[in-house]
Design a protein around this motif. Structure first.
Motif, PDB file in Angstrom:
ATOM      1  N   LEU A  98       0.965  -1.229   0.182  1.00  0.00           N
ATOM      2  CA  LEU A  98       0.045  -0.043   0.064  1.00  0.00           C
ATOM      3  C   LEU A  98       0.819   1.533   0.019  1.00  0.00           C
ATOM      4  O   LEU A  98       1.951   1.292   0.720  1.00  0.00           O
ATOM      5  CB  LEU A  98      -0.988  -0.028   1.294  1.00  0.00           C
ATOM      6  N   LYS A  99       0.391   2.188  -0.790  1.00  0.00           N
ATOM      7  CA  LYS A  99       1.188   3.652  -0.814  1.00  0.00           C
ATOM      8  C   LYS A  99       0.249   4.610  -0.626  1.00  0.00           C
ATOM      9  O   LYS A  99      -1.125   4.460  -0.897  1.00  0.00           O
ATOM     10  CB  LYS A  99       1.889   3.763  -2.275  1.00  0.00           C
ATOM     11  N   THR A 100       0.633   5.851  -0.103  1.00  0.00           N
ATOM     12  CA  THR A 100      -0.269   6.955   0.099  1.00  0.00           C
ATOM     13  C   THR A 100      -0.817   7.703  -0.955  1.00  0.00           C
ATOM     14  O   THR A 100      -0.041   7.747  -2.002  1.00  0.00           O
ATOM     15  CB  THR A 100       0.517   7.837   1.144  1.00  0.00           C
ATOM     16  N   LEU A 101      -2.056   7.730  -1.122  1.00  0.00           N
ATOM     17  CA  LEU A 101      -2.521   8.460  -2.489  1.00  0.00           C
ATOM     18  C   LEU A 101      -1.825   9.680  -2.512  1.00  0.00           C
ATOM     19  O   LEU A 101      -1.890  10.924  -1.525  1.00  0.00           O
ATOM     20  CB  LEU A 101      -4.180   8.861  -2.197  1.00  0.00           C
ATOM     21  N   ALA A 102      -1.301  10.204  -3.612  1.00  0.00           N
ATOM     22  CA  ALA A 102      -0.699  11.550  -4.000  1.00  0.00           C
ATOM     23  C   ALA A 102      -1.894  12.707  -3.592  1.00  0.00           C
ATOM     24  O   ALA A 102      -2.967  12.477  -4.091  1.00  0.00           O
ATOM     25  CB  ALA A 102      -0.148  11.553  -5.359  1.00  0.00           C
ATOM     26  N   PRO A 103      -1.726  13.704  -3.026  1.00  0.00           N
ATOM     27  CA  PRO A 103      -2.752  14.584  -2.709  1.00  0.00           C
ATOM     28  C   PRO A 103      -3.133  15.419  -4.049  1.00  0.00           C
ATOM     29  O   PRO A 103      -2.118  15.428  -4.927  1.00  0.00           O
ATOM     30  CB  PRO A 103      -2.113  15.543  -1.649  1.00  0.00           C
ATOM     31  N   GLU A 130      -1.782   0.045  -7.656  1.00  0.00           N
ATOM     32  CA  GLU A 130      -1.417   0.676  -6.611  1.00  0.00           C
ATOM     33  C   GLU A 130      -2.381   1.731  -6.077  1.00  0.00           C
ATOM     34  O   GLU A 130      -2.734   1.695  -4.831  1.00  0.00           O
ATOM     35  CB  GLU A 130      -0.034   1.190  -6.904  1.00  0.00           C
ATOM     36  N   VAL A 131      -3.013   2.519  -6.911  1.00  0.00           N
ATOM     37  CA  VAL A 131      -3.966   3.552  -6.485  1.00  0.00           C
ATOM     38  C   VAL A 131      -5.431   2.982  -5.944  1.00  0.00           C
ATOM     39  O   VAL A 131      -6.033   3.214  -5.194  1.00  0.00           O
ATOM     40  CB  VAL A 131      -4.372   4.312  -7.696  1.00  0.00           C
ATOM     41  N   ALA A 132      -5.639   1.608  -6.663  1.00  0.00           N
ATOM     42  CA  ALA A 132      -6.836   1.171  -6.086  1.00  0.00           C
ATOM     43  C   ALA A 132      -6.640   0.570  -4.739  1.00  0.00           C
ATOM     44  O   ALA A 132      -7.371   0.371  -3.973  1.00  0.00           O
ATOM     45  CB  ALA A 132      -7.123  -0.295  -6.961  1.00  0.00           C
ATOM     46  N   GLU A 133      -5.498   0.107  -4.668  1.00  0.00           N
ATOM     47  CA  GLU A 133      -4.722  -0.557  -3.001  1.00  0.00           C
ATOM     48  C   GLU A 133      -5.102   0.416  -1.990  1.00  0.00           C
ATOM     49  O   GLU A 133      -5.884   0.522  -1.113  1.00  0.00           O
ATOM     50  CB  GLU A 133      -3.894  -1.218  -3.030  1.00  0.00           C
ATOM     51  N   GLU A 134      -4.808   1.884  -2.589  1.00  0.00           N
ATOM     52  CA  GLU A 134      -4.903   2.788  -1.397  1.00  0.00           C
ATOM     53  C   GLU A 134      -6.337   3.342  -1.389  1.00  0.00           C
ATOM     54  O   GLU A 134      -6.653   3.738  -0.351  1.00  0.00           O
ATOM     55  CB  GLU A 134      -4.132   3.962  -2.172  1.00  0.00           C
ATOM     56  N   ALA A 135      -6.939   3.152  -2.544  1.00  0.00           N
ATOM     57  CA  ALA A 135      -8.426   3.523  -2.407  1.00  0.00           C
ATOM     58  C   ALA A 135      -9.093   2.775  -1.326  1.00  0.00           C
ATOM     59  O   ALA A 135     -10.253   3.020  -0.640  1.00  0.00           O
ATOM     60  CB  ALA A 135      -9.104   3.398  -3.799  1.00  0.00           C
ATOM     61  N   SER A 136      -8.806   1.492  -1.387  1.00  0.00           N
ATOM     62  CA  SER A 136      -9.364   0.477  -0.445  1.00  0.00           C
ATOM     63  C   SER A 136      -9.042   0.727   1.128  1.00  0.00           C
ATOM     64  O   SER A 136      -9.898   0.730   1.750  1.00  0.00           O
ATOM     65  CB  SER A 136      -8.660  -1.087  -0.652  1.00  0.00           C
ATOM     66  N   THR A 137      -7.803   1.136   1.250  1.00  0.00           N
ATOM     67  CA  THR A 137      -7.407   1.601   2.575  1.00  0.00           C
ATOM     68  C   THR A 137      -8.151   2.883   3.129  1.00  0.00           C
ATOM     69  O   THR A 137      -8.762   2.921   4.235  1.00  0.00           O
ATOM     70  CB  THR A 137      -5.865   2.054   2.757  1.00  0.00           C
ATOM     71  N   ARG A 138      -8.524   3.498   1.957  1.00  0.00           N
ATOM     72  CA  ARG A 138      -9.116   5.163   2.355  1.00  0.00           C
ATOM     73  C   ARG A 138     -10.805   4.511   2.529  1.00  0.00           C
ATOM     74  O   ARG A 138     -11.180   5.103   3.375  1.00  0.00           O
ATOM     75  CB  ARG A 138      -8.966   5.946   1.055  1.00  0.00           C
ATOM     76  N   GLN A 139     -10.848   3.713   1.675  1.00  0.00           N
ATOM     77  CA  GLN A 139     -12.441   3.412   1.945  1.00  0.00           C
ATOM     78  C   GLN A 139     -12.762   3.016   3.414  1.00  0.00           C
ATOM     79  O   GLN A 139     -13.832   2.941   3.872  1.00  0.00           O
ATOM     80  CB  GLN A 139     -13.140   2.366   0.878  1.00  0.00           C
ATOM     81  N   ARG A 140     -11.722   1.701   3.757  1.00  0.00           N
ATOM     82  CA  ARG A 140     -12.227   1.334   4.826  1.00  0.00           C
ATOM     83  C   ARG A 140     -12.077   2.358   6.261  1.00  0.00           C
ATOM     84  O   ARG A 140     -12.951   2.140   7.201  1.00  0.00           O
ATOM     85  CB  ARG A 140     -11.222   0.265   5.384  1.00  0.00           C
ATOM     86  N   GLU A 141     -11.172   3.421   6.135  1.00  0.00           N
ATOM     87  CA  GLU A 141     -11.035   4.355   7.145  1.00  0.00           C
ATOM     88  C   GLU A 141     -12.358   5.178   7.133  1.00  0.00           C
ATOM     89  O   GLU A 141     -12.966   5.453   7.994  1.00  0.00           O
ATOM     90  CB  GLU A 141      -9.958   5.267   6.723  1.00  0.00           C
TER      91      GLU A 141
END
Length: 334
Positions: A11-16, A265-276
């Motif tokens: 997982l990588k952090t979504l670029a702002p 990679e962006v989709a995996e970060e979207a998953s982390t974001r969605q769960r939060e």
């Protein structure tokens, strides 16, 4: 199922994103892939926010080579139609619940077994590991490339008549379920009358008495305004069903390896974001329905509900050879 091909996701952090308007203003290159994305949820819903951030980040990080747009509120059709449209490439990506996926990918029916997961965190552990990879393979065989797994919380029963504390409290109630025979059997095992119905028809059916209740998670209960038509929300937490962020296989194969890597990679970060966002939204929705006057109750004896589901498990395993071992694997995952 064939062996998994996805290993060691990072997982990588979504670029702002400084300005969506600025991105839109940039003239996209001629070879840009304009992707249409299906979403059943309204603006502001955790999944919607995560999908829209996914789309924006993909545009930015591919420098406009891939240009996704999310269409919310199921304006491109209901989920069954959208699954078919994505499989045949008429839609490019979508957020699908695994519940209605069974007719297309029979392996996913296992997620519709009540009380399969211990809790939501257990589901995350299963889906982010080797078992989730095997399900991703099964979906890809049917034309859907899984990029990441989303949350949909725990589903509980709400109704207009009374609190649900024991299975006997469900007896005689007309309960809307998603279109899957296992959900019909689940409500029937409790003594209720299951009614498969399109999500968009539920509110009016509750207000007119066609339905006594339905079952869903806190954010959906609140965002659909179903809480306005029902007085009781009972934490049966009978279903914990994963969702996917999926891409049409045909659209995926048109991407370069570089862009596939970026999009995944962006989709995996979207998953982390969605769960939060899901955790935050669930608490906000719970408070909204409480303030409105809905009575929320815990279910102290879930074992009584679980015991009624044993015949469902036995029949499911008998009709789907090999699933007994899979169920044991899921339950043993820590």
């Amino acid at each position: 199922m064939k062996a998994s091909f996805i290993k060691g996701r990072t997982l990588k952090t979504l670029a702002p994103i400084a300005s969506v308007a600025a991105l839109v203003a940039i003239a996209l290159p001629a070879q840009a892939e304009d992707w249409r994305g299906w979403n059943i949820h309204p603006d502001g819903y955790p999944n919607t926010t995560a999908l829209e951030e996914f789309a924006d980040a993909v545009v930015e990080q591919t420098e406009g080579r891939v240009n996704p747009r999310v269409y919310n509120n199921a304006v491109l059709g209901d989920q069954s139609d959208a699954i078919e449209q994505t499989r045949n490439g008429a839609l490019d990506f979508a957020n699908f619940n695994m519940g209605p996926m069974g007719p297309i990918v029979p392996e996913t029916n296992v997620f519709s077994l009540p009380f399969l997961f211990n809790d939501v965190e257990h589901m995350h552990t299963v889906m982010d590991g080797e078992i989730g990879e095997r399900f991703a393979d099964a979906l890809e065989d049917k034309g859907l490339v899984v990029l990441s797994w989303f949350d949909s919380g725990a589903r509980s029963i709400y109704n207009t008549q009374r609190p649900i504390k024991t299975p006997e409290d469900v007896e005689g109630l007309k309960i809307r379920v998603m279109n899957n025979d296992l959900y019909v059997d689940m409500i029937a095992a409790m003594g209720g009358n299951a009614t498969p119905m399109s999500y968009g028809e539920v509110y009016q059916s509750l207000t007119t008495g066609v339905l006594d209740g339905a079952e869903n998670n806190y954010p959906s209960f609140e965002s659909s305004n179903h809480y306005e038509a029902t007085g009781y929300y009972s934490l049966t937490e009978h279903l914990i069903i994963p969702e996917c962020l999926c891409v049409a296989k045909s659209s995926w194969e048109e991407l370069s390896e570089e862009d596939q890597k970026i999009v995944r990679e962006v989709a995996e970060e979207a998953s982390t974001r969605q769960r939060e966002l899901w955790v935050e939204s669930s608490e906000e929705s719970r408070q909204i329905v409480l303030d409105y006057g809905v009575e929320i109750n815990e279910v102290d004896d879930k074992a009584a509900f679980q015991a009624l589901m044993e015949p469902m498990y036995e029949e499911f395993i008998a009709n789907n050879p090999g699933t007994g071992e899979l169920i044991e694997e899921i339950r043993a995952t820590e």
